[in-house]
Motif scaffolding. Structure first.
Motif, PDB file in Angstrom:
ATOM      1  N   ASP A 114     -33.112 -41.494 -54.446  1.00 33.50           N
ATOM      2  CA  ASP A 114     -32.766 -42.912 -54.375  1.00 33.50           C
ATOM      3  C   ASP A 114     -33.125 -43.648 -55.663  1.00 33.50           C
ATOM      4  O   ASP A 114     -32.502 -44.661 -55.998  1.00 33.50           O
ATOM      5  N   ALA A 115     -34.133 -43.137 -56.387  1.00 30.01           N
ATOM      6  CA  ALA A 115     -34.540 -43.755 -57.639  1.00 30.01           C
ATOM      7  C   ALA A 115     -33.718 -43.254 -58.825  1.00 30.01           C
ATOM      8  O   ALA A 115     -33.984 -43.659 -59.962  1.00 30.01           O
ATOM      9  N   GLY A 116     -32.744 -42.382 -58.547  1.00 24.08           N
ATOM     10  CA  GLY A 116     -31.882 -41.890 -59.610  1.00 24.08           C
ATOM     11  C   GLY A 116     -32.381 -40.662 -60.331  1.00 24.08           C
ATOM     12  O   GLY A 116     -31.808 -40.257 -61.357  1.00 24.08           O
ATOM     13  N   VAL A 117     -33.446 -40.032 -59.819  1.00 15.36           N
ATOM     14  CA  VAL A 117     -33.979 -38.822 -60.448  1.00 15.36           C
ATOM     15  C   VAL A 117     -33.231 -37.604 -59.894  1.00 15.36           C
ATOM     16  O   VAL A 117     -33.219 -37.395 -58.677  1.00 15.36           O
ATOM     17  N   PRO A 118     -32.584 -36.804 -60.744  1.00 15.43           N
ATOM     18  CA  PRO A 118     -31.911 -35.590 -60.262  1.00 15.43           C
ATOM     19  C   PRO A 118     -32.920 -34.675 -59.573  1.00 15.43           C
ATOM     20  O   PRO A 118     -33.872 -34.199 -60.201  1.00 15.43           O
ATOM     21  N   THR A 119     -32.730 -34.442 -58.282  1.00 15.27           N
ATOM     22  CA  THR A 119     -33.721 -33.724 -57.490  1.00 15.27           C
ATOM     23  C   THR A 119     -33.067 -32.543 -56.777  1.00 15.27           C
ATOM     24  O   THR A 119     -31.948 -32.647 -56.264  1.00 15.27           O
ATOM     25  N   TYR A 120     -33.776 -31.436 -56.732  1.00 19.83           N
ATOM     26  CA  TYR A 120     -33.265 -30.191 -56.174  1.00 19.83           C
ATOM     27  C   TYR A 120     -34.315 -29.626 -55.222  1.00 19.83           C
ATOM     28  O   TYR A 120     -35.490 -29.990 -55.279  1.00 19.83           O
ATOM     29  N   VAL A 121     -33.883 -28.740 -54.348  1.00 19.96           N
ATOM     30  CA  VAL A 121     -34.793 -28.065 -53.431  1.00 19.96           C
ATOM     31  C   VAL A 121     -34.728 -26.572 -53.705  1.00 19.96           C
ATOM     32  O   VAL A 121     -33.653 -26.012 -53.883  1.00 19.96           O
ATOM     33  N   ASN A 122     -35.898 -25.966 -53.756  1.00 18.77           N
ATOM     34  CA  ASN A 122     -35.989 -24.533 -54.009  1.00 18.77           C
ATOM     35  C   ASN A 122     -36.674 -23.872 -52.815  1.00 18.77           C
ATOM     36  O   ASN A 122     -37.835 -24.179 -52.528  1.00 18.77           O
ATOM     37  N   MET A 123     -35.987 -23.008 -52.108  1.00 12.84           N
ATOM     38  CA  MET A 123     -36.589 -22.240 -51.024  1.00 12.84           C
ATOM     39  C   MET A 123     -37.158 -20.971 -51.645  1.00 12.84           C
ATOM     40  O   MET A 123     -36.518 -19.931 -51.690  1.00 12.84           O
ATOM     41  N   ALA A 124     -38.369 -21.113 -52.153  1.00 10.22           N
ATOM     42  CA  ALA A 124     -38.984 -20.010 -52.881  1.00 10.22           C
ATOM     43  C   ALA A 124     -40.440 -19.865 -52.459  1.00 10.22           C
ATOM     44  O   ALA A 124     -41.239 -20.787 -52.659  1.00 10.22           O
ATOM     45  N   PRO A 125     -40.760 -18.717 -51.861  1.00  9.78           N
ATOM     46  CA  PRO A 125     -39.853 -17.600 -51.623  1.00  9.78           C
ATOM     47  C   PRO A 125     -39.250 -17.638 -50.220  1.00  9.78           C
ATOM     48  O   PRO A 125     -39.726 -18.371 -49.352  1.00  9.78           O
ATOM     49  N   VAL A 126     -38.232 -16.816 -50.040  1.00 13.16           N
ATOM     50  CA  VAL A 126     -37.732 -16.510 -48.699  1.00 13.16           C
ATOM     51  C   VAL A 126     -38.448 -15.244 -48.252  1.00 13.16           C
ATOM     52  O   VAL A 126     -38.400 -14.224 -48.947  1.00 13.16           O
ATOM     53  N   ILE A 127     -39.132 -15.299 -47.124  1.00  8.99           N
ATOM     54  CA  ILE A 127     -39.888 -14.157 -46.620  1.00  8.99           C
ATOM     55  C   ILE A 127     -39.146 -13.542 -45.443  1.00  8.99           C
ATOM     56  O   ILE A 127     -38.950 -14.206 -44.424  1.00  8.99           O
ATOM     57  N   PRO A 128     -38.709 -12.289 -45.556  1.00 13.01           N
ATOM     58  CA  PRO A 128     -37.961 -11.646 -44.470  1.00 13.01           C
ATOM     59  C   PRO A 128     -38.745 -11.658 -43.158  1.00 13.01           C
ATOM     60  O   PRO A 128     -39.949 -11.416 -43.134  1.00 13.01           O
ATOM     61  N   ALA A 129     -38.033 -11.964 -42.080  1.00 13.53           N
ATOM     62  CA  ALA A 129     -38.584 -11.947 -40.720  1.00 13.53           C
ATOM     63  C   ALA A 129     -39.681 -12.988 -40.501  1.00 13.53           C
ATOM     64  O   ALA A 129     -40.299 -13.021 -39.435  1.00 13.53           O
ATOM     65  N   ILE A 130     -39.906 -13.858 -41.499  1.00 15.12           N
ATOM     66  CA  ILE A 130     -40.877 -14.944 -41.356  1.00 15.12           C
ATOM     67  C   ILE A 130     -40.178 -16.288 -41.537  1.00 15.12           C
ATOM     68  O   ILE A 130     -40.308 -17.192 -40.708  1.00 15.12           O
ATOM     69  N   THR A 131     -39.424 -16.442 -42.628  1.00 13.61           N
ATOM     70  CA  THR A 131     -38.785 -17.736 -42.907  1.00 13.61           C
ATOM     71  C   THR A 131     -37.271 -17.644 -43.103  1.00 13.61           C
ATOM     72  O   THR A 131     -36.611 -18.685 -43.200  1.00 13.61           O
ATOM     73  N   ASP A 132     -36.696 -16.447 -43.173  1.00  8.34           N
ATOM     74  CA  ASP A 132     -35.271 -16.344 -43.520  1.00  8.34           C
ATOM     75  C   ASP A 132     -34.354 -16.979 -42.474  1.00  8.34           C
ATOM     76  O   ASP A 132     -33.223 -17.367 -42.789  1.00  8.34           O
ATOM     77  N   HIS A 133     -34.831 -17.120 -41.236  1.00  9.49           N
ATOM     78  CA  HIS A 133     -33.994 -17.744 -40.203  1.00  9.49           C
ATOM     79  C   HIS A 133     -33.789 -19.235 -40.448  1.00  9.49           C
ATOM     80  O   HIS A 133     -32.941 -19.873 -39.812  1.00  9.49           O
ATOM     81  N   GLU A 134     -34.540 -19.812 -41.415  1.00 12.91           N
ATOM     82  CA  GLU A 134     -34.459 -21.248 -41.671  1.00 12.91           C
ATOM     83  C   GLU A 134     -33.510 -21.596 -42.816  1.00 12.91           C
ATOM     84  O   GLU A 134     -33.405 -22.770 -43.182  1.00 12.91           O
ATOM     85  N   VAL A 135     -32.843 -20.620 -43.400  1.00 12.73           N
ATOM     86  CA  VAL A 135     -32.001 -20.863 -44.569  1.00 12.73           C
ATOM     87  C   VAL A 135     -31.036 -22.018 -44.339  1.00 12.73           C
ATOM     88  O   VAL A 135     -30.997 -23.002 -45.092  1.00 12.73           O
ATOM     89  N   GLU A 136     -30.207 -21.914 -43.322  1.00 12.79           N
ATOM     90  CA  GLU A 136     -29.173 -22.920 -43.088  1.00 12.79           C
ATOM     91  C   GLU A 136     -29.766 -24.301 -42.783  1.00 12.79           C
ATOM     92  O   GLU A 136     -29.254 -25.332 -43.221  1.00 12.79           O
ATOM     93  N   THR A 137     -30.873 -24.319 -42.041  1.00 10.68           N
ATOM     94  CA  THR A 137     -31.503 -25.594 -41.695  1.00 10.68           C
ATOM     95  C   THR A 137     -32.074 -26.277 -42.928  1.00 10.68           C
ATOM     96  O   THR A 137     -31.912 -27.494 -43.107  1.00 10.68           O
ATOM     97  N   ILE A 138     -32.736 -25.517 -43.796  1.00 10.44           N
ATOM     98  CA  ILE A 138     -33.329 -26.105 -44.995  1.00 10.44           C
ATOM     99  C   ILE A 138     -32.255 -26.617 -45.939  1.00 10.44           C
ATOM    100  O   ILE A 138     -32.383 -27.705 -46.525  1.00 10.44           O
ATOM    101  N   VAL A 139     -31.156 -25.880 -46.087  1.00 11.48           N
ATOM    102  CA  VAL A 139     -30.061 -26.356 -46.931  1.00 11.48           C
ATOM    103  C   VAL A 139     -29.496 -27.662 -46.377  1.00 11.48           C
ATOM    104  O   VAL A 139     -29.257 -28.621 -47.123  1.00 11.48           O
ATOM    105  N   ALA A 140     -29.306 -27.722 -45.070  1.00 11.45           N
ATOM    106  CA  ALA A 140     -28.771 -28.932 -44.445  1.00 11.45           C
ATOM    107  C   ALA A 140     -29.719 -30.116 -44.621  1.00 11.45           C
ATOM    108  O   ALA A 140     -29.290 -31.231 -44.944  1.00 11.45           O
ATOM    109  N   ARG A 141     -31.014 -29.891 -44.409  1.00 15.95           N
ATOM    110  CA  ARG A 141     -31.983 -30.976 -44.548  1.00 15.95           C
ATOM    111  C   ARG A 141     -32.093 -31.438 -46.000  1.00 15.95           C
ATOM    112  O   ARG A 141     -32.277 -32.624 -46.284  1.00 15.95           O
ATOM    113  N   ALA A 142     -32.013 -30.500 -46.932  1.00 16.32           N
ATOM    114  CA  ALA A 142     -32.071 -30.854 -48.356  1.00 16.32           C
ATOM    115  C   ALA A 142     -30.882 -31.725 -48.738  1.00 16.32           C
ATOM    116  O   ALA A 142     -31.027 -32.737 -49.436  1.00 16.32           O
ATOM    117  N   ALA A 143     -29.701 -31.343 -48.275  1.00 17.22           N
ATOM    118  CA  ALA A 143     -28.502 -32.126 -48.567  1.00 17.22           C
ATOM    119  C   ALA A 143     -28.613 -33.526 -47.970  1.00 17.22           C
ATOM    120  O   ALA A 143     -28.270 -34.525 -48.607  1.00 17.22           O
TER     121      ALA A 143
END
Length: 358
Positions: free
Chosen positions: A223-252
């Motif tokens: 909102d302040a005009g700062v180019p901002t990005y989200v990095n899902m780092a790291p993705v941990i198999p069988a721990i966090t990988d099920h959240e990929v689509e949700t995190i992308v949606a929330r970031a957008a």
């Protein structure tokens, strides 16, 4: 089996085998007695020591990172992320990559002064400086020491570009500096969001701000005009990988311009620390997690090769890339770096000591 200390990530104080450090053993002091009496690990306090290097800008020639220079104002990280690839660097201080890394910290109080000296050298050529590439510049002790802010003040004063990576909402404290820099095309911020699950976040990143606070920071920066990005780092198999689509949606939804990811990396002493963490928190799936990681890393715990270390290999890595591509396309956002081009033509060297008098 070692247990996790309250609000800490590592379960042990594993030493580096590369530097022949001695293994830490219980010496029978009152903390050891407390463990026996109370039946739970005792808390470990954070200590901070000043570190006074001769220079502050570090240079690299790695072909798979989008920068050739960086600044790390803090050494060690109180966030305590169990997967942190910077943990082995603590061995250079004769300290453990385990609990020492997140409890025995170093700060560089002269960082801003050193930066001025380096930027005013006749041979200096301007290129974006990266911050947060080793340890987080906005971890809790920055609130007191304000070294990161002092560095940004120097960069802002001479119109020098900077890329900031953090998993802390403390970055919004410096919006008064970052917003004007953004208006000139001089800054980009990437905020790490690894998991939205509170239980998982509290164990893999015990002292990092809550993920919802990080997403709120994405919105404030955007909102302040700062180019901002989200990095899902790291993705941990069988721990966090099920959240990929949700995190992308929330970031957008929070206004992020792009989202990227890196599969979990386990270099050197990080692998045994990570295995011990799995045994403590996810024993029922530890075998599956490590088997998938090894499938990503050519049959090993880690692949240090350029490019492959950031992407992984094999079917699981390809599936992960496909999922991110589809999710990004669905929400109309890109990968980090696809359009983050910072200006270097505005740079003016800081004035010398005489110039500062007028």
């Amino acid at each position: 089996m070692a247990k996790q200390r309250p609000q800490r990530g590592a379960t042990t104080n594993l030493v580096s085998t590369r530097f022949n450090l001695r293994q830490r053993e219980a010496d029978g002091d009152w903390l050891d007695q407390r463990d026996e009496v109370d039946g739970a690990p005792s808390p470990v306090r954070t200590s901070v020591q000043p570190l006074r290097p001769r220079t502050i800008i570090s240079y690299n020639k790695s072909p798979d990172v989008p920068f050739d220079r960086s600044i790390n104002p803090l050494v060690g990280c109180e966030h305590g992320c169990i997967y942190c690839f910077a943990r082995p660097s603590h061995a250079y201080h004769d300290l453990s990559p385990g609990l020492d890394f997140e409890t025995k910290l170093f700060v560089k109080p002269d960082a801003a002064a050193l930066l001025r000296e380096e930027l005013r050298k006749p041979g200096y050529r301007c290129a974006p400086i990266a911050m947060g590439t080793n340890t987080d510049p906005y971890q809790p002790i920055e609130s007191q020491w304000r070294v990161t802010r002092a560095i940004i003040e120097v960069l802002a004063a001479c119109d020098h570009p900077v890329m900031i990576t953090t998993k802390s909402d403390r970055v919004v404290r410096d919006l008064d500096l970052l917003a004007p820099m953004a208006a000139k095309g001089l800054v980009g911020v990437a905020i790490s969001v690894t998991s939205l699950d509170t239980r998982i976040a509290m164990t893999i990143e015990p002292r990092a701000p809550h993920p919802e606070r990080r997403l709120k920071a994405v919105r404030q920066l955007s909102d302040a005009g700062v180019p901002t990005y989200v990095n899902m780092a790291p993705v941990i198999p069988a721990i966090t990988d099920h959240e990929v689509e949700t995190i992308v949606a929330r970031a957008a939804a929070a206004g992020a311009r792009g989202v990227s990811f890196i599969p979990v990396r386990l270099p050197w002493e990080v692998a045994p620390l990570f295995r011990a963490w799995l045994d403590e928190h996810f024993p029922e799936r530890a075998g599956k997690v490590m088997a998938t990681i090894q499938s990503l890393r050519g049959g090993k715990d880690n692949d240090p090769g350029f490019f492959s270390r950031m992407r992984g290999q094999g079917p699981w890595a390809e599936l992960l890339r496909t999922r991110f591509q589809i999710a990004r396309r669905r929400h109309g956002i890109e990968r980090i770096g696809e359009r983050m081009q910072l200006r270097t033509d505005l740079f003016r060297p800081p004035p010398g000591p005489q110039g500062e008098l007028f």
